[in-house]
Write a protein that holds these residues in place. Structure first.
Motif, PDB file in Angstrom:
ATOM      1  N   PHE A 104       0.825  -1.209   0.000  1.00  0.00           N
ATOM      2  CA  PHE A 104       0.000   0.000   0.000  1.00  0.00           C
ATOM      3  C   PHE A 104       0.860   1.260   0.000  1.00  0.00           C
ATOM      4  O   PHE A 104       0.634   2.182  -0.796  1.00  0.00           O
ATOM      5  CB  PHE A 104      -0.917  -0.005   1.224  1.00  0.00           C
ATOM      6  N   LEU A 105       1.854   1.313   0.870  1.00  0.00           N
ATOM      7  CA  LEU A 105       2.728   2.480   0.926  1.00  0.00           C
ATOM      8  C   LEU A 105       3.561   2.621  -0.339  1.00  0.00           C
ATOM      9  O   LEU A 105       3.801   3.741  -0.815  1.00  0.00           O
ATOM     10  CB  LEU A 105       3.633   2.382   2.156  1.00  0.00           C
ATOM     11  N   ALA A 106       4.014   1.490  -0.900  1.00  0.00           N
ATOM     12  CA  ALA A 106       4.848   1.545  -2.101  1.00  0.00           C
ATOM     13  C   ALA A 106       4.063   2.098  -3.282  1.00  0.00           C
ATOM     14  O   ALA A 106       4.478   3.080  -3.917  1.00  0.00           O
ATOM     15  CB  ALA A 106       5.401   0.159  -2.412  1.00  0.00           C
ATOM     16  N   PHE A 107       2.922   1.492  -3.587  1.00  0.00           N
ATOM     17  CA  PHE A 107       2.164   1.917  -4.765  1.00  0.00           C
ATOM     18  C   PHE A 107       1.469   3.249  -4.529  1.00  0.00           C
ATOM     19  O   PHE A 107       1.356   4.064  -5.453  1.00  0.00           O
ATOM     20  CB  PHE A 107       1.144   0.847  -5.148  1.00  0.00           C
ATOM     21  N   GLY A 108       1.006   3.498  -3.302  1.00  0.00           N
ATOM     22  CA  GLY A 108       0.403   4.798  -3.018  1.00  0.00           C
ATOM     23  C   GLY A 108       1.393   5.934  -3.158  1.00  0.00           C
ATOM     24  O   GLY A 108       1.084   6.974  -3.752  1.00  0.00           O
ATOM     25  N   SER A 109       2.604   5.752  -2.643  1.00  0.00           N
ATOM     26  CA  SER A 109       3.617   6.800  -2.747  1.00  0.00           C
ATOM     27  C   SER A 109       4.086   6.979  -4.184  1.00  0.00           C
ATOM     28  O   SER A 109       4.329   8.118  -4.631  1.00  0.00           O
ATOM     29  CB  SER A 109       4.805   6.470  -1.840  1.00  0.00           C
ATOM     30  N   VAL A 110       4.204   5.887  -4.939  1.00  0.00           N
ATOM     31  CA  VAL A 110       4.635   5.996  -6.338  1.00  0.00           C
ATOM     32  C   VAL A 110       3.618   6.786  -7.155  1.00  0.00           C
ATOM     33  O   VAL A 110       3.969   7.694  -7.913  1.00  0.00           O
ATOM     34  CB  VAL A 110       4.854   4.598  -6.946  1.00  0.00           C
ATOM     35  N   ALA A 247      11.704   7.626 -12.637  1.00  0.00           N
ATOM     36  CA  ALA A 247      10.997   8.099 -11.448  1.00  0.00           C
ATOM     37  C   ALA A 247      10.150   6.999 -10.821  1.00  0.00           C
ATOM     38  O   ALA A 247      10.127   6.835  -9.597  1.00  0.00           O
ATOM     39  CB  ALA A 247      10.130   9.310 -11.799  1.00  0.00           C
ATOM     40  N   THR A 248       9.450   6.229 -11.638  1.00  0.00           N
ATOM     41  CA  THR A 248       8.602   5.172 -11.095  1.00  0.00           C
ATOM     42  C   THR A 248       9.419   4.028 -10.516  1.00  0.00           C
ATOM     43  O   THR A 248       9.053   3.454  -9.482  1.00  0.00           O
ATOM     44  CB  THR A 248       7.652   4.641 -12.173  1.00  0.00           C
ATOM     45  N   THR A 249      10.525   3.684 -11.167  1.00  0.00           N
ATOM     46  CA  THR A 249      11.359   2.590 -10.656  1.00  0.00           C
ATOM     47  C   THR A 249      11.967   2.948  -9.306  1.00  0.00           C
ATOM     48  O   THR A 249      11.894   2.168  -8.347  1.00  0.00           O
ATOM     49  CB  THR A 249      12.471   2.244 -11.656  1.00  0.00           C
ATOM     50  N   LEU A 250      12.581   4.123  -9.225  1.00  0.00           N
ATOM     51  CA  LEU A 250      13.183   4.541  -7.958  1.00  0.00           C
ATOM     52  C   LEU A 250      12.123   4.724  -6.869  1.00  0.00           C
ATOM     53  O   LEU A 250      12.341   4.358  -5.708  1.00  0.00           O
ATOM     54  CB  LEU A 250      13.958   5.843  -8.160  1.00  0.00           C
ATOM     55  N   GLY A 251      10.971   5.278  -7.237  1.00  0.00           N
ATOM     56  CA  GLY A 251       9.913   5.454  -6.258  1.00  0.00           C
ATOM     57  C   GLY A 251       9.370   4.133  -5.745  1.00  0.00           C
ATOM     58  O   GLY A 251       9.072   3.990  -4.550  1.00  0.00           O
ATOM     59  N   LEU A 252       9.256   3.146  -6.629  1.00  0.00           N
ATOM     60  CA  LEU A 252       8.742   1.848  -6.208  1.00  0.00           C
ATOM     61  C   LEU A 252       9.722   1.139  -5.281  1.00  0.00           C
ATOM     62  O   LEU A 252       9.329   0.573  -4.254  1.00  0.00           O
ATOM     63  CB  LEU A 252       8.462   0.982  -7.445  1.00  0.00           C
ATOM     64  N   VAL A 253      11.001   1.172  -5.636  1.00  0.00           N
ATOM     65  CA  VAL A 253      12.007   0.520  -4.792  1.00  0.00           C
ATOM     66  C   VAL A 253      12.083   1.185  -3.425  1.00  0.00           C
ATOM     67  O   VAL A 253      12.124   0.514  -2.381  1.00  0.00           O
ATOM     68  CB  VAL A 253      13.373   0.534  -5.492  1.00  0.00           C
ATOM     69  N   ASN A 254      12.096   2.516  -3.400  1.00  0.00           N
ATOM     70  CA  ASN A 254      12.149   3.224  -2.111  1.00  0.00           C
ATOM     71  C   ASN A 254      10.876   3.014  -1.294  1.00  0.00           C
ATOM     72  O   ASN A 254      10.931   2.935  -0.060  1.00  0.00           O
ATOM     73  CB  ASN A 254      12.375   4.714  -2.346  1.00  0.00           C
ATOM     74  N   GLY A 255       9.736   2.913  -1.967  1.00  0.00           N
ATOM     75  CA  GLY A 255       8.488   2.708  -1.254  1.00  0.00           C
ATOM     76  C   GLY A 255       8.390   1.334  -0.620  1.00  0.00           C
ATOM     77  O   GLY A 255       7.778   1.178   0.442  1.00  0.00           O
ATOM     78  N   LEU A 256       8.980   0.326  -1.240  1.00  0.00           N
ATOM     79  CA  LEU A 256       8.910  -1.023  -0.693  1.00  0.00           C
ATOM     80  C   LEU A 256       9.795  -1.200   0.544  1.00  0.00           C
ATOM     81  O   LEU A 256       9.579  -2.140   1.314  1.00  0.00           O
ATOM     82  CB  LEU A 256       9.307  -2.044  -1.768  1.00  0.00           C
ATOM     83  N   ARG A 257      10.784  -0.350   0.711  1.00  0.00           N
ATOM     84  CA  ARG A 257      11.682  -0.517   1.855  1.00  0.00           C
ATOM     85  C   ARG A 257      11.636   0.681   2.812  1.00  0.00           C
ATOM     86  O   ARG A 257      12.625   1.052   3.425  1.00  0.00           O
ATOM     87  CB  ARG A 257      13.115  -0.749   1.378  1.00  0.00           C
ATOM     88  N   ILE A 258      10.462   1.271   2.964  1.00  0.00           N
ATOM     89  CA  ILE A 258      10.285   2.383   3.901  1.00  0.00           C
ATOM     90  C   ILE A 258      10.477   1.886   5.332  1.00  0.00           C
ATOM     91  O   ILE A 258       9.893   0.885   5.743  1.00  0.00           O
ATOM     92  CB  ILE A 258       8.882   2.998   3.736  1.00  0.00           C
ATOM     93  N   PHE A 259      11.295   2.610   6.073  1.00  0.00           N
ATOM     94  CA  PHE A 259      11.607   2.180   7.435  1.00  0.00           C
ATOM     95  C   PHE A 259      11.688   3.357   8.410  1.00  0.00           C
ATOM     96  O   PHE A 259      11.036   3.347   9.459  1.00  0.00           O
ATOM     97  CB  PHE A 259      12.926   1.410   7.443  1.00  0.00           C
ATOM     98  N   ASP A 260      12.476   4.364   8.085  1.00  0.00           N
ATOM     99  CA  ASP A 260      12.757   5.453   9.028  1.00  0.00           C
ATOM    100  C   ASP A 260      11.489   6.173   9.471  1.00  0.00           C
ATOM    101  O   ASP A 260      11.293   6.428  10.673  1.00  0.00           O
ATOM    102  CB  ASP A 260      13.734   6.450   8.404  1.00  0.00           C
TER     103      ASP A 260
END
Length: 321
Positions: A104-110, A247-260
């Motif tokens: 949800f966070l990955a695709f929503g943020s992308v 933009a979509t590739t980097l956003g998807l990868v960063n969204g899948l590993r949200i932690f901080d």
């Protein structure tokens, strides 16, 4: 007299023209240098960086994949348990909830960051004289620390914070709530923070792509009587497809590993409503001492990131073809 003049001319030519055939003002060709360390072996300069990447990234990933099939606690001996860790993951409802929150966070943020970033890039492309200042202001959240941003928004979403005070001031006090303590709205608050911080990054990528679109093509489309939306959809958007892919590739990868942001805002709560695979990896491996189980979660997260990244690249490549 004729013979004398001819002899003088021959003597003059013999003096002026060098016998060796070389002309004045031309330097002799330099001999080619032998390839030395800087020319032939220039790849040696990248060797320290390559070794660090191999040792820190790939070696650690391989070691983690190995321990994913064990019951290691981080200390002492261990035993191979096969796929027991993975069966435990997919049989645990809390882990499935964490997987759903991750997606949800990955695709929503992308989706949100790319739509808003593209809109800002188009709006600030050639219309405003102050576009450079506005681009800097919109990009500033990107360079801030995720923890600092999270703590600022944590103050805003606090029950006694500015958001509830504003709702009360405009007569909407019934909507005031503990946003980070509500299981329904906590995940949405995290999404808002991520989108606020990452939109400027997408904007810069799209601004770089728009800079490469020829103005003549847009002017020709305007002369043909196309509307603003038609020019954007049929002229501008196809021209910036490489920027869309990045933009979509980097956003998807960063969204899948949200932690901080999650650890600073909610810590995975309330009642696990904002847990993701990244936070579960940290808690299982380092807080609960189940390193093998945490490594299995990390391997699942890595596989998900790899699969979605490949799918996104294939879809983008087909569009480009």
């Amino acid at each position: 007299m004729l013979q004398h003049d001819t002899a003088d001319e021959s003597a003059t030519e013999a003096v002026v023209v060098p016998r060796s055939g070389k002309r004045r003002g031309l330097r002799p060709k330099a001999r080619p240098r032998r390839p030395g360390l800087l020319t032939f072996g220039h790849w040696w300069w990248a060797l320290p960086g390559i070794l660090m990447v191999l040792g820190i990234h790939y070696a650690a990933t391989i070691a983690g994949g190995f321990f994913a099939f064990t019951d290691w606690t981080g200390l002492g001996s261990f035993e191979f348990v096969g796929f027991a860790n993975f069966e435990r993951i997919f049989g645990d409802p809390s882990k499935m909830l964490a997987l759903g929150n991750t997606l949800f966070l990955a695709f929503g943020s992308v989706i949100l960051t790319n739509v808003l970033g593209l809109a800002l890039a188009v709006a600030l492309n050639r219309l405003l004289k102050t576009r450079y200042i506005l681009r800097t202001l919109f990009f500033m959240p990107v360079v801030l620390s995720p923890l600092a941003v999270a703590y600022i928004w944590k103050f805003i979403f606090d029950f006694n914070g500015p958001l509830n005070a504003f709702l009360t001031a405009i007569g909407m006090g019934d909507l005031a709530r503990a946003w980070l303590g509500d299981p329904t709205f906590a995940i949405w608050t995290i999404l808002i923070v991520i989108v606020w911080q990452q939109t400027g990054f997408s904007m810069v990528i799209y601004a770089a792509g728009l800079a490469g679109v020829p103005v003549e093509i847009e002017e020709a489309a305007t002369i043909d009587g196309t509307t603003l939306w038609q020019r954007f959809w049929h002229v501008t958007l196809p021209a910036i497809r490489p920027a869309v892919a990045i933009a979509t590739t980097l956003g998807l990868v960063n969204g899948l590993r949200i932690f901080d942001q999650i650890m600073a805002l909610t810590g995975g709560g309330p009642a696990g409503a904002t847990e993701t695979l990244a936070t579960e990896v940290y808690k299982q491996a380092f807080s609960l001492g189940q390193f093998g189980y945490g490594a299995a979660l990390a391997l699942v997260l890595t596989a998900i990131i790899l699969v979605f990244a490949i799918i996104q690249q294939r879809v983008t490549q087909e569009k480009e073809d």
